[in-house]
Design a protein around this motif. Structure first.
Motif: not given
Length: 766
Positions: A303-305, A313-315, A349-354
């Protein structure tokens, strides 16, 4: 269940009809199914001549016995469970709770397997994630322990716990994915010292009686039927609460957010928001738990990477706890260097359902879209299978898009496979696979993001209605193909689509397969119902459907299909499944066709063997002992003995101290006195039943043959055979056969002599 049948203890006798269209569809018209074996030719010929097949009860029993002892059928039975696990993981990321077959039987590991762990899809994984599709019945202590280790209390948890302790009954109304099931299980495990049970989904909440509740136990009803919710009143709640107060039990009922509750009656028992948990806190708990047994093999704090911090941070608090648990599982794989961080970054990060919808819409032509859809159905299967299925689907698309038969040319070298795979956001991997003849290396195709199979099918369903019609017909055709992976994957995909339009998929695919009478299409139905029954809110639909097929339908094809599905469904408890199998066994010999009798009996036997592995062995043995009593119907006794024969032949136990697996019944008899008594009684009845006598002795001979390869079996086998002989009064007959086998040059002579020597020790026989 017939009027003359009496329910077994704990049997749910509800007869609510399964919700299906009115009027009921007629059996689909299709080409006659090919005979399942050479023994069907006589009956098939009679049908072609317009004659009604002559009823032959003994012929049906003999045919079922031949199926039961056929090694190929044993192999297919074990293979089906393994392939269902693979298919469920590929489509849903979940295991089916099955077992891996080896050598035509199933390896059996003792213990409560009603709720189990899900193995990781990545090589070398620990498989630490908890499968929250809790099967009806006792929730395993190890699962409750795993929840305790990974759970983070939300803000409203203490108030929820206080309400349960005060009122004994609480309704949690929330959407799927919010952690409602894990919260309920954690809550019940904390306040009920003796354990937690999950109730059957079709249980009638307002009519539960005192015998349902055990002292100091917790009860979870994971889905409340809308009709029941509308009728539930305050006096029902008070009655239930008093029953549970009397013996110190408690209950949580989960209600979907779309279900209307009479809040003016029971609003004081309903919790609609039990608070949220900070995503980073829940994620850290799951990662720490996942790494707790990794020791020195685990990497530094993942988690520190910086790359992981960017993902975290995006959650937001809107991310479902289920998805956070999955992210934690993947980060554990990253920490142990079994998975690239790029895979995790792509997913979160990229592959959202939309983004997936936009990507699918951008696929260039029907050939490529067919490839993507076929990969969704056959994810992580050999690439040639995916390509062949894609071609079949593309041809169906082209028939719709290009109706001119003269304009169907295809340049078979126009597009390279590597390009199609890359455009599908997939990858090609080389893995070893068991073919039944040995392990060989195969090249498989799989999506890099394991959400894609589900989301691709959802995109087709939601946005492309004409294409969905084509896909539906394609799946229907795949279900009849005599290739195990094909029919199972078609069934899993049909079950997945059925959650969005149950009536359509039921009528066009599931019911058609069930009516066909073909054993391969029957397995496709089992796969579809197993998936559908695992989805929130559909367990009660599947439970009512299976009950309807067994109890009310007069069509033996539907009864046989239901009998086969009852052993693996998660939509009801093992006790209820056994009760319905008991009813199916009563109806089996009433069929006008001996072939229908054979099919139903055999399907009951397969499901009993499934439950023996998936539930609790003693529960199954006790049921078989009841079914085979003299006062029972002859057809039920015959089916019970057939199921005993199949379990003995199909299931093995892996023992650390032995080089070879043990026959499961021999192992249980040696290590559990209660099981031993039941096994002795059941085999004694087999030796005293005319139609099964010779089969019983032949099964004993297979045990003796096993002793040839595994000497540690000799003494336990001799003791068990003597006890069976003494109980049945057939001691001299068993002694005769041991002598015969000991003198058979082509048989297990040495092993027979060793067993015979131990067998004779007690009375000092010459």
């Amino acid at each position: 269940m017939t009027d003359t049948d009496q329910p077994e203890p704990d049997e749910d006798t509800s007869t609510d009809p399964v919700p299906e269209p009115d009027p009921e569809p007629a059996p689909p018209e299709s080409e006659p199914a090919q005979p399942e074996s050479a023994t069907e030719e006589k009956e098939a010929g009679a049908k072609e001549a317009g004659d009604k097949p002559e009823k032959d009860e003994e012929g049906g029993i003999r045919q079922a016995q031949e199926q039961a002892v056929d090694p190929e059928n044993a192999r297919e039975w074990a293979q089906f469970a393994s392939q269902m696990d693979t298919a469920m993981k590929a489509m849903l990321g979940l295991g089916a709770g099955g077992f891996v077959g080896t050598g035509g039987t199933a390896n059996f590991f003792l213990g409560d397997t009603s709720v189990g762990q899900v193995g990781d899809r990545y090589p070398g994984g620990h498989g630490r994630s908890v499968d929250m599709r809790v099967r009806s019945g006792v929730v395993a202590a190890e699962v409750l322990e795993q929840i305790e280790q990974s759970y983070v209390e939300p803000a409203g948890y203490r108030e929820l716990k206080y309400l349960l302790e005060q009122r004994q009954l609480v309704f949690i109304q929330a959407r799927s994915g919010t952690g409602r099931t894990m919260t309920a299980l954690h809550l019940l495990a904390g306040v009920c010292a003796e354990g937690v049970h999950k109730l059957d989904p079709d249980v009638e909440l307002k009519t539960l009686s005192a015998k349902t509740f055990k002292p100091a136990h917790g009860y979870l009803l994971e889905s409340l039927d809308p009709a029941q919710a509308a009728e539930f009143r305050a006096f029902h709640a008070e009655r239930l609460g008093q029953l549970m107060r009397d013996n110190g039990s408690m209950m949580v009922v989960i209600v979907d957010e779309s279900v209307r509750l009479p809040l003016h009656e029971i609003g004081d028992l309903v919790v609609t928001d039990f608070g949220r948990v900070k995503p980073e806190l829940l994620l850290r708990r799951h990662v720490e738990w996942g790494l707790s047994d990794a020791g020195d093999s685990a990497g530094p704090d993942v988690l520190s990477r910086p790359e992981v911090k960017e993902i975290v941070a995006q959650l937001t608090e809107e991310v479902p706890p289920r998805e956070l648990a999955k992210l934690g599982e993947l980060l554990v794989e990253v920490a142990n260097e079994r998975l690239s961080l790029d895979v995790v970054r792509e997913r979160y990060s990229r592959a959202s359902e939309a983004g997936i919808a936009e990507w699918f819409d951008a696929q260039q032509d029907c050939e490529q879209r067919a490839f993507v859809i076929a990969l969704a159905v056959f994810n992580d299967e050999p690439v040639q299978l995916v390509s062949t299925a894609a071609t079949l689907l593309a041809d169906r698309f082209r028939e719709l898009e290009i109706p001119d038969p003269a304009d169907r040319t295809r340049d078979v070298f126009a597009v390279q496979l590597s390009w199609r795979v890359e455009q599908a956001r997939a990858e090609l991997v080389s893995e070893m696979e068991d073919t039944g003849f040995g392990r060989v290396r195969v090249r498989k195709a799989r999506f890099r993001d394991d959400r894609f199979p589900r989301l691709v099918l959802e995109q087709v369903r939601a946005q492309y209605t004409e294409a969905l019609d084509v896909v539906t017909d394609w799946l229907l055709a795949l279900g009849g193909i005599d290739v195990p992976q094909v029919r199972i994957r078609a069934g899993v995909a049909a079950g997945m689509l059925a959650q969005y339009d149950f009536v359509s998929v039921y009528n066009r695919i599931i019911l058609h397969w069930a009516y066909s009478g073909d054993k391969y299409e029957r397995r496709a139905v089992v796969a579809a119902l197993q998936v559908l029954g695992s989805l929130p809110g559909f367990d009660r639909v599947v439970a009512k459907l299976l009950r309807e097929w067994v109890q009310r339908r007069k069509d033996p094809r539907l009864r046989a299909t239901a009998a086969r599905a009852l052993g693996s469904t998660t939509s009801m408890s093992p006790a209820t499944a056994l009760s319905l199998l008991r009813t199916a066994s009563r109806e089996a010999l009433r069929d006008t066709s001996w072939l229908a009798t054979s099919n139903t009996m055999y399907c009951v036997g397969e499901s009993v063997s499934d439950l023996f592995v998936r539930a609790e062995p003693g529960q199954v043995l006790r049921a078989l002992e009841r079914w085979s009593r003299d006062k029972e119907y002859p057809e039920r006794r015959e089916t019970a003995l057939l199921a005993l024969l199949m379990t003995s032949r199909y299931v093995e136990v892996t023992v650390d101290t032995s080089a070879e697996p043990w026959p499961v019944l021999l192992w249980l008899a040696e290590h559990d006195e209660e099981h031993r008594e039941l096994i002795v009684v059941l085999f004694s009845r087999m030796l005293l039943t005319a139609d099964f006598m010779q089969r019983g002795y032949r099964e004993m001979s297979t045990w003796v043959r096993r002793a040839r390869r595994e000497p540690t079996i000799v003494a336990p086998l001799a003791r068990l055979l003597r006890e069976i002989g003494e109980h049945s009064g057939e001691l001299d007959s068993i002694h005769f056969y041991l002598r015969k086998w000991a003198g058979d040059r082509e048989g297990p002579a040495a092993a027979s002599r060793a067993v015979l020597e131990r067998f004779e020790e007690k009375e000092g026989q010459p």
